[in-house]
Motif scaffolding. Structure first.
Motif, PDB file in Angstrom:
ATOM      1  N   GLU A 395      -5.032   7.650   3.159  1.00 21.69           N
ATOM      2  CA  GLU A 395      -6.419   8.099   3.112  1.00 21.69           C
ATOM      3  C   GLU A 395      -7.388   6.934   2.921  1.00 21.69           C
ATOM      4  O   GLU A 395      -8.598   7.098   3.089  1.00 21.69           O
ATOM      5  N   LEU A 396      -6.865   5.763   2.581  1.00 23.93           N
ATOM      6  CA  LEU A 396      -7.730   4.581   2.551  1.00 23.93           C
ATOM      7  C   LEU A 396      -8.276   4.284   3.944  1.00 23.93           C
ATOM      8  O   LEU A 396      -9.431   3.882   4.105  1.00 23.93           O
ATOM      9  N   GLU A 397      -7.444   4.486   4.957  1.00 23.98           N
ATOM     10  CA  GLU A 397      -7.920   4.320   6.338  1.00 23.98           C
ATOM     11  C   GLU A 397      -8.991   5.341   6.657  1.00 23.98           C
ATOM     12  O   GLU A 397      -9.971   5.027   7.355  1.00 23.98           O
ATOM     13  N   THR A 398      -8.816   6.564   6.148  1.00 27.30           N
ATOM     14  CA  THR A 398      -9.850   7.586   6.341  1.00 27.30           C
ATOM     15  C   THR A 398     -11.168   7.127   5.744  1.00 27.30           C
ATOM     16  O   THR A 398     -12.237   7.294   6.357  1.00 27.30           O
ATOM     17  N   ALA A 399     -11.105   6.540   4.554  1.00 29.29           N
ATOM     18  CA  ALA A 399     -12.321   6.062   3.891  1.00 29.29           C
ATOM     19  C   ALA A 399     -12.968   4.933   4.686  1.00 29.29           C
ATOM     20  O   ALA A 399     -14.198   4.905   4.865  1.00 29.29           O
ATOM     21  N   LEU A 456      -2.370  -3.748   0.686  1.00 30.21           N
ATOM     22  CA  LEU A 456      -2.296  -2.571   1.552  1.00 30.21           C
ATOM     23  C   LEU A 456      -3.691  -2.137   1.983  1.00 30.21           C
ATOM     24  O   LEU A 456      -3.927  -1.806   3.153  1.00 30.21           O
ATOM     25  N   ALA A 457      -4.628  -2.146   1.029  1.00 32.98           N
ATOM     26  CA  ALA A 457      -6.007  -1.763   1.346  1.00 32.98           C
ATOM     27  C   ALA A 457      -6.620  -2.727   2.357  1.00 32.98           C
ATOM     28  O   ALA A 457      -7.289  -2.309   3.317  1.00 32.98           O
ATOM     29  N   GLU A 458      -6.395  -4.008   2.155  1.00 31.42           N
ATOM     30  CA  GLU A 458      -6.952  -5.003   3.080  1.00 31.42           C
ATOM     31  C   GLU A 458      -6.379  -4.836   4.482  1.00 31.42           C
ATOM     32  O   GLU A 458      -7.070  -5.065   5.481  1.00 31.42           O
ATOM     33  N   SER A 459      -5.116  -4.427   4.570  1.00 33.07           N
ATOM     34  CA  SER A 459      -4.506  -4.232   5.888  1.00 33.07           C
ATOM     35  C   SER A 459      -5.160  -3.093   6.653  1.00 33.07           C
ATOM     36  O   SER A 459      -5.047  -3.022   7.881  1.00 33.07           O
ATOM     37  N   ARG A 485     -18.104  -1.052   0.605  1.00 29.53           N
ATOM     38  CA  ARG A 485     -17.108  -0.351   1.400  1.00 29.53           C
ATOM     39  C   ARG A 485     -15.977   0.118   0.496  1.00 29.53           C
ATOM     40  O   ARG A 485     -15.977  -0.169  -0.702  1.00 29.53           O
ATOM     41  N   CYS A 486     -15.053   0.847   1.058  1.00 32.56           N
ATOM     42  CA  CYS A 486     -13.906   1.292   0.279  1.00 32.56           C
ATOM     43  C   CYS A 486     -13.213   0.073  -0.334  1.00 32.56           C
ATOM     44  O   CYS A 486     -13.000  -0.934   0.331  1.00 32.56           O
ATOM     45  N   ALA A 487     -12.891   0.172  -1.637  1.00 30.82           N
ATOM     46  CA  ALA A 487     -12.275  -0.951  -2.327  1.00 30.82           C
ATOM     47  C   ALA A 487     -11.113  -0.460  -3.183  1.00 30.82           C
ATOM     48  O   ALA A 487     -11.167   0.632  -3.752  1.00 30.82           O
ATOM     49  N   VAL A 488     -10.078  -1.276  -3.285  1.00 32.98           N
ATOM     50  CA  VAL A 488      -8.918  -0.972  -4.123  1.00 32.98           C
ATOM     51  C   VAL A 488      -8.677  -2.146  -5.055  1.00 32.98           C
ATOM     52  O   VAL A 488      -8.527  -3.290  -4.601  1.00 32.98           O
ATOM     53  N   ILE A 489      -8.648  -1.865  -6.357  1.00 30.07           N
ATOM     54  CA  ILE A 489      -8.350  -2.884  -7.359  1.00 30.07           C
ATOM     55  C   ILE A 489      -6.973  -2.581  -7.936  1.00 30.07           C
ATOM     56  O   ILE A 489      -6.774  -1.561  -8.597  1.00 30.07           O
ATOM     57  N   HIS A 490      -6.032  -3.446  -7.652  1.00 31.24           N
ATOM     58  CA  HIS A 490      -4.662  -3.337  -8.174  1.00 31.24           C
ATOM     59  C   HIS A 490      -4.691  -3.929  -9.585  1.00 31.24           C
ATOM     60  O   HIS A 490      -4.878  -5.135  -9.764  1.00 31.24           O
TER      61      HIS A 490
END
Length: 516
Positions: A395-399, A456-459, A485-490
């Motif tokens: 769903e990150l791609e959806t975002a 994974l998010a960056e990909s 934009r959509c962001a993911v913090i690991h």
């Protein structure tokens, strides 16, 4: 998957898990497709990609039905909308065969406005019952307002806070009702013992607004609440079926929560007792002092700065400092959800989402996307565990594709922490209490390999960050917001510290009948 109030969603034959996730939220109609009508019935067996969707989804929805011909679509949808909004809101499901969904038809059936096929006006509570409620509250030593999710649906949180100020009474909430009120108000009691149990047991009259007294509220039973002989109950709900089900009721009122609170506020001055109000203010002051003590104890964790590792409590605390007060927070996961629920301070009514009724993992990702579509001008962030993110990372791609600037903070302990804790306490509680963890070989399938969720998010075209030190968390959040934009913090958290989430004993006790 995106969740939006009042929207219509289309799924294919394989969508039953998503329907179940949706069914725990707001009033929502869902379309699914079916094989063409001659294939649907009678079933000859061996049909490809066909099953009884109506039968399968019935337990998950408020109502489910099929429109097998085009001339029944409008009638079926009117019924679906009517039942979705009737009483307690819920998800409804309509399945339409593919030959109808994809066909071209002439229609003479007019499109009716909602007021032509369902009631639109909110239910007005009985004035006599409102007066009786005001009388009961007026002569009570220490009343209590118990807030449920019905207050959220009625958008009545601010009015309830005004009522608490007028009555000088505390507010407790269900998990689903927590989003209705500002946690900073002196009237609002946190969902932590022993204070919440003390407040609920001291109340001689309870005003329950839009709540069923479910399992997370101990079914309204002792020792967490007083007995019905000692504690009178005024219960107000849009759904008559829940009145008096789990806790004996003295005044049962069917009506819209917002209209009820308006009417009660107008009636309260006629039943005020200045002596009782002064005494209530004194008790509220003592409750606030205890509440501040609990907060001080909870905040006695390693500070969210410096070179040290990120503590699980840091994430909701730092987010609260950085994100706007009206930012929508979505909470998802096991121990991550426990840490976040305890440390997050809800400030604006209607800005907190989670799967409070069921607690399944992975739903928060879709909820966050839906929240951003519904409120494009508000910040939206989701705090979740790595196990929860592992369910629906696509769903990150959806975002990214839909330009939904949601910030996901993934607390990564590389384990099913809540399961591992439960296994450890069952297998060797002494070692768990002394060492805080068992060796990996003594637990069963609770550890898993690391997933670099930032990479994974960056990909997928999202912004990615990885944080291992406490001092790096706030800058990472700031950069994620600045990316627009959509962001993911690991976020790397200590697996052992994360496993010992505060209040796990409460959840364990919740699975037993009160008093057992």
């Amino acid at each position: 998957m995106v969740i939006l109030r009042g929207s219509v969603f289309f799924f294919n034959d394989t969508a039953t898990t998503e329907i179940y996730t949706l069914s725990l939220h707001d009033a929502l109609p869902i379309f699914t497709s079916w094989r063409r009508a001659p294939i649907v019935g009678p079933d000859r067996g061996g049909t490809y990609q066909y099953f009884d969707q109506v039968g399968v989804t019935a337990p998950m929805t408020k109502w489910t039905g099929a429109a097998l011909t085009f001339d029944r679509v409008a009638q079926t949808m009117r019924r679906a909308f009517r039942l979705s909004f009737q009483g307690r809101p819920g998800v409804v499901h309509v399945v339409v065969p593919e030959d109808v969904m994809n066909g071209s038809f002439e229609t003479s059936d007019p499109v009716l406005s909602p007021d032509r096929y369902r009631r639109r006006e909110p239910l007005v509570p009985s004035p006599e019952l409102v007066r009786r409620a005001a009388e009961l509250l007026g002569r009570a030593t220490l009343p209590l307002i118990q807030v449920g999710s019905g207050v959220v649906h009625a958008d009545a949180g601010r009015k309830v806070a005004e009522l608490a100020r007028a009555l000088r009474v505390p507010i407790t909430t269900s998990f689903g009702g927590r989003a209705a009120v500002d946690s900073r108000l002196p009237h609002v009691i946190p969902q932590l013992p022993p204070l919440i149990d003390e407040v609920r047991n001291e109340a001689d009259v309870v005003l329950a607004l839009g709540t069923r007294f479910g399992e997370t509220d101990w079914w309204g039973k002792p020792p967490y609440w007083r007995t019905p002989a000692e504690q009178q109950l005024i219960q107000v709900d849009i759904d008559e079926e829940v009145l008096g089900v789990n806790k004996a009721v003295d005044v049962a009122i069917v009506g819209d929560i917002s209209l009820f609170v308006d009417a009660l506020l107008a009636e309260v001055p006629a039943h005020e007792d200045t002596g009782l109000l002064a005494a209530r203010e004194g008790r509220l002051a003592s409750f606030t002092e205890e509440k501040d003590g609990i907060r001080e104890f909870l905040l006695a964790v390693p500070g969210p700065t410096g070179e040290g590792p990120v503590h699980s409590a840091h994430v909701p605390l730092v987010c609260r400092d950085i994100f706007d007060d009206d930012a929508v927070l979505v909470i998802d996961g096991g121990n991550t959800a426990v840490w976040t629920n305890i440390y997050h301070e809800n400030r604006v009514p209607g800005s907190l989402l989670s799967t409070f009724k069921f607690g399944m993992l992975g739903a928060g990702i879709g909820q966050a996307l839906g929240a951003k579509v519904a409120y494009p001008d508000r910040q939206v962030y989701c705090i979740l565990g790595d196990g929860a993110m592992g369910f629906h990372p696509q769903e990150l791609e959806t975002a990214v594709r839909n330009e939904l600037a949601v910030v996901f903070l993934v607390l990564c302990d590389r384990q099913w922490g809540m399961v591992k804790f439960g296994q450890g306490m069952a297998l060797d509680p002494d070692t768990m209490n002394e060492e805080r963890s068992l060796p990996p070989e003594q637990t069963i399938n609770t550890d898993f390999s690391e997933i670099r969720f930032d990479a994974l998010a960056e990909s997928m075209g999202a912004h990615g960050e990885r944080v291992s030190r406490a001092c790096d968390l706030a800058p990472a959040i700031e950069r994620s917001l600045a990316s627009a934009r959509c962001a993911v913090i690991h976020v790397d958290v200590d697996p052992v510290d994360h496993m010992w989430a505060p209040g796990l004993d409460i959840f364990k006790a919740m699975h037993q009948e009160p008093g057992e």
